[in-house]
Design a protein around this motif. Structure first.
Motif, PDB file in Angstrom:
ATOM      1  N   ASP A  91       0.816  -1.220   0.000  1.00 59.10           N
ATOM      2  CA  ASP A  91       0.000   0.000   0.000  1.00 59.10           C
ATOM      3  C   ASP A  91       0.855   1.278   0.000  1.00 59.10           C
ATOM      4  O   ASP A  91       0.369   2.354   0.306  1.00 59.10           O
ATOM      5  N   TRP A  92       2.131   1.152  -0.279  1.00 58.05           N
ATOM      6  CA  TRP A  92       3.014   2.325  -0.347  1.00 58.05           C
ATOM      7  C   TRP A  92       3.554   2.521  -1.766  1.00 58.05           C
ATOM      8  O   TRP A  92       3.645   1.572  -2.535  1.00 58.05           O
ATOM      9  N   THR A  93       3.927   3.749  -2.066  1.00 59.84           N
ATOM     10  CA  THR A  93       4.726   3.940  -3.274  1.00 59.84           C
ATOM     11  C   THR A  93       6.094   4.456  -2.837  1.00 59.84           C
ATOM     12  O   THR A  93       6.190   5.187  -1.852  1.00 59.84           O
ATOM     13  N   PRO A  94       7.125   4.057  -3.563  1.00 57.95           N
ATOM     14  CA  PRO A  94       8.466   4.457  -3.135  1.00 57.95           C
ATOM     15  C   PRO A  94       8.686   5.960  -3.266  1.00 57.95           C
ATOM     16  O   PRO A  94       8.221   6.575  -4.234  1.00 57.95           O
ATOM     17  N   ARG A  95       9.367   6.556  -2.291  1.00 59.37           N
ATOM     18  CA  ARG A  95       9.798   7.951  -2.413  1.00 59.37           C
ATOM     19  C   ARG A  95      11.157   7.965  -3.095  1.00 59.37           C
ATOM     20  O   ARG A  95      11.946   7.041  -2.965  1.00 59.37           O
ATOM     21  N   ARG A  96      11.444   9.019  -3.792  1.00 61.48           N
ATOM     22  CA  ARG A  96      12.726   9.148  -4.475  1.00 61.48           C
ATOM     23  C   ARG A  96      13.750   9.818  -3.566  1.00 61.48           C
ATOM     24  O   ARG A  96      13.410  10.710  -2.787  1.00 61.48           O
ATOM     25  N   ALA A  97      14.990   9.384  -3.710  1.00 60.54           N
ATOM     26  CA  ALA A  97      16.053   9.909  -2.842  1.00 60.54           C
ATOM     27  C   ALA A  97      16.204  11.425  -2.967  1.00 60.54           C
ATOM     28  O   ALA A  97      16.501  12.110  -1.983  1.00 60.54           O
ATOM     29  N   LYS A 161       8.020   4.464  14.485  1.00 57.30           N
ATOM     30  CA  LYS A 161       7.103   4.295  13.348  1.00 57.30           C
ATOM     31  C   LYS A 161       7.887   4.385  12.040  1.00 57.30           C
ATOM     32  O   LYS A 161       8.661   5.335  11.840  1.00 57.30           O
ATOM     33  N   LEU A 162       7.681   3.416  11.201  1.00 57.25           N
ATOM     34  CA  LEU A 162       8.287   3.465   9.862  1.00 57.25           C
ATOM     35  C   LEU A 162       7.360   4.283   8.976  1.00 57.25           C
ATOM     36  O   LEU A 162       6.208   3.923   8.761  1.00 57.25           O
ATOM     37  N   GLU A 163       7.855   5.411   8.481  1.00 54.32           N
ATOM     38  CA  GLU A 163       6.964   6.321   7.748  1.00 54.32           C
ATOM     39  C   GLU A 163       7.003   6.111   6.243  1.00 54.32           C
ATOM     40  O   GLU A 163       6.138   6.594   5.524  1.00 54.32           O
ATOM     41  N   GLY A 164       8.011   5.438   5.765  1.00 55.62           N
ATOM     42  CA  GLY A 164       8.075   5.209   4.320  1.00 55.62           C
ATOM     43  C   GLY A 164       9.421   4.627   3.927  1.00 55.62           C
ATOM     44  O   GLY A 164      10.300   4.407   4.772  1.00 55.62           O
ATOM     45  N   LEU A 165       9.545   4.386   2.628  1.00 58.87           N
ATOM     46  CA  LEU A 165      10.793   3.846   2.095  1.00 58.87           C
ATOM     47  C   LEU A 165      11.249   4.701   0.930  1.00 58.87           C
ATOM     48  O   LEU A 165      10.420   5.203   0.156  1.00 58.87           O
ATOM     49  N   VAL A 166      12.535   4.857   0.822  1.00 59.76           N
ATOM     50  CA  VAL A 166      13.097   5.656  -0.267  1.00 59.76           C
ATOM     51  C   VAL A 166      13.985   4.760  -1.113  1.00 59.76           C
ATOM     52  O   VAL A 166      14.825   4.033  -0.582  1.00 59.76           O
ATOM     53  N   THR A 167      13.758   4.791  -2.405  1.00 62.32           N
ATOM     54  CA  THR A 167      14.666   4.054  -3.283  1.00 62.32           C
ATOM     55  C   THR A 167      15.397   5.060  -4.156  1.00 62.32           C
ATOM     56  O   THR A 167      14.898   6.155  -4.418  1.00 62.32           O
ATOM     57  N   SER A 168      16.573   4.663  -4.560  1.00 66.09           N
ATOM     58  CA  SER A 168      17.342   5.542  -5.437  1.00 66.09           C
ATOM     59  C   SER A 168      17.276   4.993  -6.863  1.00 66.09           C
ATOM     60  O   SER A 168      17.539   3.811  -7.074  1.00 66.09           O
ATOM     61  N   ARG A 169      16.903   5.863  -7.821  1.00 70.13           N
ATOM     62  CA  ARG A 169      16.796   5.429  -9.216  1.00 70.13           C
ATOM     63  C   ARG A 169      18.163   4.967  -9.734  1.00 70.13           C
ATOM     64  O   ARG A 169      18.267   4.059 -10.532  1.00 70.13           O
ATOM     65  N   MET A 170      19.219   5.615  -9.208  1.00 66.77           N
ATOM     66  CA  MET A 170      20.564   5.353  -9.703  1.00 66.77           C
ATOM     67  C   MET A 170      21.183   4.097  -9.090  1.00 66.77           C
ATOM     68  O   MET A 170      22.115   3.537  -9.615  1.00 66.77           O
ATOM     69  N   SER A 171      20.701   3.709  -7.933  1.00 63.42           N
ATOM     70  CA  SER A 171      21.357   2.586  -7.262  1.00 63.42           C
ATOM     71  C   SER A 171      20.284   1.709  -6.651  1.00 63.42           C
ATOM     72  O   SER A 171      19.107   1.993  -6.702  1.00 63.42           O
TER      73      SER A 171
END
Ligand code: ATP
Length: 575
Positions: A91-97, A161-171
């Motif tokens: 139910d989350w979408t990744p945030r960008r770095a 509380k885990l508020e979200g996840l961030v992925t990096s497009r480059m890595s």
């Protein structure tokens, strides 16, 4: 198969760890380009774990069958993450770095670096936990996946509380986003000026036990409760953090779990003895260590090796009864069972603690985990229902930012200063003082969560094969000055006990300064003074054992065999 290609520089990432306050260069946050590296998912780790206990292996099989792990799904999650934590993130979408601005490095754990950052969309200050992916630490992925799965299940004011996840497009870097907490309990307790009152201790303990109650009621064992994992915000709210070692468990259907968990000083005896079936008692033991630590103003059992840790436990809490050995049939029992029993002396040692704290400490530090009760029972104990009552968290004083890491950095700077000063005064007698200070500085809780099981296994083989090596068994109580009798029964001051056993620090607690003082009564027992040149003089059997042991265990054995230091340790209620 079994390998994710990503883009971080291994060399650069190592360098950047050393240069810990300027981390922007290699992490994909802060807009600096990343370069290529190879990342190995935790197949090897899973295999190693499976060899040891079988714990958590099935959740990693998906890694090996998930095909090209470098691809992303529709929402943009990397497929390897979907494979391990799909349900948790659906139910989350990744945030960008690049939607965060990294401000400072604020913590470093075994598997991660933690940064203070600004969320550029909301303007909020957050903590970004970046799991270190590199070929040297393949287990990182496993710990991170576990943390995500567990945290998504928990929801309590005293659990981070885990508020979200961030992925990096480059890595393939992955960051966990947490609410930002200004302090941790280890850092606060180490600040010289901070002295907790009884109602403050009750306030922190109430929050810790409430958080643990929530975890346990949701089938989660934390398995690494210690001061640096208890984060505190500026409103005095305590939150249990770092669920990288947590496990789901079902008390009705107990599955074997690894005993290689919990930081040494807070590790219960059953884990040191190799238990693979355990429950909430492991976290309650750690909570008991923390309660006593908050009241004493210093860690109560700072062992340097597993052997020494168990010995410290037996000296304070008594050795297990015959029924215990029969009931639990623990793997390391033959190795560690003392030939004669140690008497429990918690009441003597902690006699200056507030009266209402004693029954709770006594329960939480029960040798038999079944006698430690539950977090709910602890919350109902007289410790919380008698005056002074726990204070409101909002009434706690506001402290300057203090993390265990800040304390480490301050200690390091002070040490460099002392070294400089010492050089200037070489030969004028300063050296003696400096050695004593170095030994006495609070030893940071060991980073590693357990010594390598294979070493222990090899050691067991060696000790069983060679009768002489049985000398590693604990000394019988009548030869061990550390049995727990006060040095001087008529002594009005703090409870104390002397330790003739040479494997222990020579230390005493100064309640005014909250510092540890050491007195080496004879020379040659500090780690710094030991020389490799001594080894050829060892008996052949000892040399053989040495070859297989981790250095910390070797040190303990050597010091024990030498029997040169004498120790007096003191615990005191510091107010
Ligand atoms: N939400 C947060 N806010 C502020 N600081 C944090 C936060 N989370 C973690 N930290 C800091 O970072 C440090 C390391 O974080 P954490 O314990 O989660 O990492 P780890 O790699 O699992 O560490 P360990 O080796 O202790 O298991 C903590 O001791 C704390 O000081």
């Amino acid at each position: 198969m079994g390998c994710v290609l990503g883009k971080i520089a291994i060399g650069k990432s190592r360098r950047s760890r050393q240069n810990s306050n300027n981390q922007n260069a290699s992490d994909g946050v802060g807009g600096v380009p990343e370069v290529e590296a190879k990342i190995t998912p935790p197949v090897a780790a899973a295999r190693a774990d499976r060899r040891n206990t079988g714990e958590s292996v099935s959740e990693y099989y998906s890694f090996r069958t998930s095909g090209n792990s470098f691809t992303t799904n529709q929402q943009g999650w990397p497929s390897w993450l979907v494979a391990v934590a799909g349900d948790a993130i659906k139910d989350w979408t990744p945030r960008r770095a690049n939607t965060f601005e990294k401000l400072d490095k604020i913590g470093q754990g075994t598997y991660s670096n933690v940064y203070k950052a600004r969320d550029l969309i909301t303007g909020k200050i957050v903590a970004l936990k970046k799991v270190r992916f590199d070929t040297l630490e393949p287990e990182s992925v496993k710990f991170m996946a576990r943390e995500i799965l567990v945290l998504k299940k928990l929801n309590h004011p005293n659990v981070i509380k885990l508020e979200g996840l961030v992925t990096s497009r480059m890595s393939s870097s992955l960051y966990l986003v947490f609410e930002y907490m200004e302090h941790d309990l280890a850092g606060l307790a180490a600040v010289q000026k901070v002295k907790f009152t009884e109602s403050q201790v009750k306030c922190y303990m109430k929050q810790l036990l409430s958080g643990l109650e929530h975890c346990h009621n949701n089938g989660v064992l934390h398995r690494d409760v210690k001061g640096s994992n208890l984060l505190i915000d500026n409103d005095g709210i305590l939150k249990i953090a770092d669920f990288g070692l947590a496990a789901f468990y079902d008390p009705e259907h107990k599955q074997p779990m690894t005993s290689r968990v919990v930081t040494l000083w807070y590790r219960p005896p059953e884990l040191l003895l190799g238990a693979t079936h355990y429950g909430v008692g492991v976290d309650l033991w750690s909570a008991g260590c923390i309660l006593a630590e908050l009241l004493a103003g210093k860690p109560i059992m700072p062992g340097r090796t597993e052997v020494e840790q168990l010995h410290k436990i037996f000296k304070l809490c008594g050795s297990p009864s015959e029924e215990y050995w029969k009931k639990f049939k623990l793997p390391n029992a033959t190795l560690f069972k003392p030939q004669q029993p140690y008497k429990r002396c918690i009441a003597d040692i902690f006699k200056d603690f507030p009266t209402s704290s004693y029954p709770l400490i006594d329960t939480l530090l029960a040798i038999d985990p079944d006698e430690r009760g539950t977090a709910t029972a602890a919350l109902n104990s007289e410790f919380f229902t008698t005056e002074p009552y726990p204070c409101e968290s909002s009434s706690l004083p506001k402290y300057p930012p203090s993390k265990e890491m800040d304390v480490k950095l301050r200690d390091e700077a002070a040490r460099r200063q002392r070294d400089l000063h010492g050089k200037a005064h070489a030969g004028d007698g300063t050296r003696k003082v400096r050695i004593s200070e170095r030994v006495s500085r609070a030893i940071p809780a060991p980073e590693a969560n357990a010594e390598l099981q294979p070493n222990l296994d090899r050691w067991r083989v060696m000790t069983q094969a060679n009768a002489k090596s049985k000398s590693e068994k604990f000394p019988p109580p009548h030869q061990d000055g550390a049995v727990g009798y006060p040095l001087d029964a008529s002594h009005n001051g703090p409870a104390s006990f002397s330790v003739a056993d040479a494997s222990f620090n020579s230390s005493s607690f100064d309640p005014k300064s909250r510092s540890m003082r050491s007195t080496i009564t004879t020379a040659g027992t500090s780690r710094q003074r030991r020389s490799k040149k001594e080894e050829p003089h060892m008996a052949p059997s000892r040399k053989l054992i040495h070859a297989f042991l981790p250095s910390s265990v070797r040190l303990s054995i050597d010091m024990r065999l030498r029997g040169r230091a004498s120790v007096s340790e003191t615990f005191s209620h510091h107010r």
